[in-house]
Design a protein around this motif. Structure first.
Motif, mmCIF file in Angstrom:
data_model
loop_
_atom_site.group_PDB
_atom_site.id
_atom_site.type_symbol
_atom_site.label_atom_id
_atom_site.label_comp_id
_atom_site.label_asym_id
_atom_site.label_seq_id
_atom_site.Cartn_x
_atom_site.Cartn_y
_atom_site.Cartn_z
ATOM 1 N N ALA A 26 0.754 -1.423 -0.107
ATOM 2 C CA ALA A 26 0.111 0.112 -0.053
ATOM 3 C C ALA A 26 0.863 1.440 -0.023
ATOM 4 O O ALA A 26 0.641 2.315 -0.628
ATOM 5 N N GLN A 27 1.942 1.382 0.793
ATOM 6 C CA GLN A 27 2.942 2.478 0.960
ATOM 7 C C GLN A 27 3.666 2.401 -0.481
ATOM 8 O O GLN A 27 3.630 3.651 -1.214
ATOM 9 N N CYS A 29 2.211 1.630 -3.547
ATOM 10 C CA CYS A 29 1.125 2.221 -4.210
ATOM 11 C C CYS A 29 1.004 3.799 -4.204
ATOM 12 O O CYS A 29 0.674 4.556 -5.073
ATOM 13 N N ARG A 30 1.093 4.191 -2.986
ATOM 14 C CA ARG A 30 0.937 5.559 -2.688
ATOM 15 C C ARG A 30 2.159 6.481 -3.266
ATOM 16 O O ARG A 30 1.986 7.545 -3.725
ATOM 17 N N ALA A 57 -5.675 -5.614 -3.868
ATOM 18 C CA ALA A 57 -5.277 -4.295 -3.346
ATOM 19 C C ALA A 57 -4.754 -3.306 -4.324
ATOM 20 O O ALA A 57 -4.720 -2.030 -4.410
ATOM 21 N N ALA A 58 -4.629 -3.939 -5.426
ATOM 22 C CA ALA A 58 -4.073 -3.223 -6.589
ATOM 23 C C ALA A 58 -4.993 -2.539 -7.671
ATOM 24 O O ALA A 58 -4.767 -1.709 -8.284
ATOM 25 N N GLY A 60 -7.249 -0.201 -9.194
ATOM 26 C CA GLY A 60 -7.535 1.090 -9.290
ATOM 27 C C GLY A 60 -5.858 2.058 -8.958
ATOM 28 O O GLY A 60 -5.713 3.240 -8.802
ATOM 29 N N GLU A 61 -5.000 1.187 -8.628
ATOM 30 C CA GLU A 61 -3.665 1.458 -8.305
ATOM 31 C C GLU A 61 -2.696 1.595 -9.476
ATOM 32 O O GLU A 61 -3.100 0.984 -10.739
ATOM 33 N N ARG A 62 -1.379 2.026 -9.392
ATOM 34 C CA ARG A 62 -0.643 2.074 -10.470
ATOM 35 C C ARG A 62 0.446 1.156 -10.617
ATOM 36 O O ARG A 62 1.396 1.159 -11.207
ATOM 37 N N ILE A 63 0.319 0.066 -9.744
ATOM 38 C CA ILE A 63 1.303 -1.083 -9.806
ATOM 39 C C ILE A 63 0.484 -2.441 -10.092
ATOM 40 O O ILE A 63 -0.590 -2.624 -9.307
ATOM 41 N N THR A 241 9.868 -0.289 1.157
ATOM 42 C CA THR A 241 9.300 0.961 0.294
ATOM 43 C C THR A 241 10.404 1.914 -0.360
ATOM 44 O O THR A 241 10.252 2.412 -1.377
#
Length: 255
Positions: A26-27, A29-30, A57-58, A60-63, A241
């Motif tokens: 999550a970190q 992804c942010r 968890a990914a 909608g994220e960019r990973i 991270t």
């Protein structure tokens, strides 16, 4: 950097990580903002136990999320193995194949890697095919010969820039802190590009060639600037991270 090909930085978590690692993901992804995502594709390849959770968890994220191995068959009596279709069903987008640790620890051959690459394509996954020489092979002057042979045997006919990525990882540099010089990397990546173009034409020109082997924040910018280096396959540094985002800084622009 090669501006004609969008680079990929993929983290290989190997046999590391439990559900608590979701917080680390999550970190990460942010830390991958819109501008960075335009400059580089980012992927994490966790152990199989975490693929489904990270893929969820990914959303909608960019990973993107990938896997570390697959069986050549779609199903069957193969206790303990996972098919490419199973990985895709869990949300994986790609799979690492022929990593030197798999070749050494599990006796994988170019032929078996070739079969797994075909399986990855069958399931709609990108095959990230690893090649690389040992320290003894390099000292004997056989590095190019070894890598060329692995390419010829491991990459199936029909490889395209949209279904195949090549990762060059000199075995002696993986997890050792040792890194070949930029000139050494450029020489090998130039040779790989030449072989890919000879075998696959225009697809060979556009195929991504990643460098792997003790990539870290301190050397990423120099390595990623080498001709025909289109990103990185990152091991231990992808578990932290700050280190992983520090490697991605090689491609970061002001956001």
């Amino acid at each position: 950097m090669n501006s004609q090909i969008k680079p990929l930085v993929a983290g290989n978590w190997k046999m590391n990580g439990h559900r608590a690692q979701l917080a680390t993901f999550a970190q990460m992804c942010r830390g991958v903002g819109p501008a960075l995502a335009k400059s580089v594709d980012v992927m994490i390849c966790p152990p199989a136990t975490l693929i489904y959770s990270l893929a969820a968890a990914a959303v909608g994220e960019r990973i993107a999320v990938g896997a570390q191995d697959c069986h050549a068959a779609a199903s069957g009596a193969h206790t303990g193995d996972l098919s490419a279709e199973m990985l895709a069903d869990c949300g994986a987008r790609a799979v690492i194949l022929g990593h030197s640790e798999r070749r050494a620890d599990h006796g994988e051959t170019d032929r078996s890697v070739n079969g797994k690459a075909l399986a990855a394509w069958r399931a709609g996954l990108t095959a990230i095919i690893c090649v690389g020489e040992t320290e003894a092979e390099r000292k004997a002057g056989r590095a190019v010969e070894v890598v060329s042979g692995q390419l010829a045997g491991s990459v199936p006919e029909g490889a395209r820039s949209d279904n195949t990525v090549i990762a060059y990882e000199p075995v002696w540099a993986i997890g050792t802190g040792l890194t070949p010089t930029a000139d050494d990397v450029e020489e090998m990546h130039r040779e790989i590009r030449s072989r890919l173009c000879a075998s696959f034409g225009d697809h060979g020109k556009d195929m991504r060639i990643l460098y792997g082997g003790s990539v870290k924040p301190g050397n990423a910018k120099e390595l990623m600037a080498v001709a025909n280096v289109n990103g990185a396959l990152v091991g231990g540094a992808s578990l932290k991270t700050d280190d992983f985002l520090g490697i991605l800084d090689a491609y970061r622009v002001t956001e």
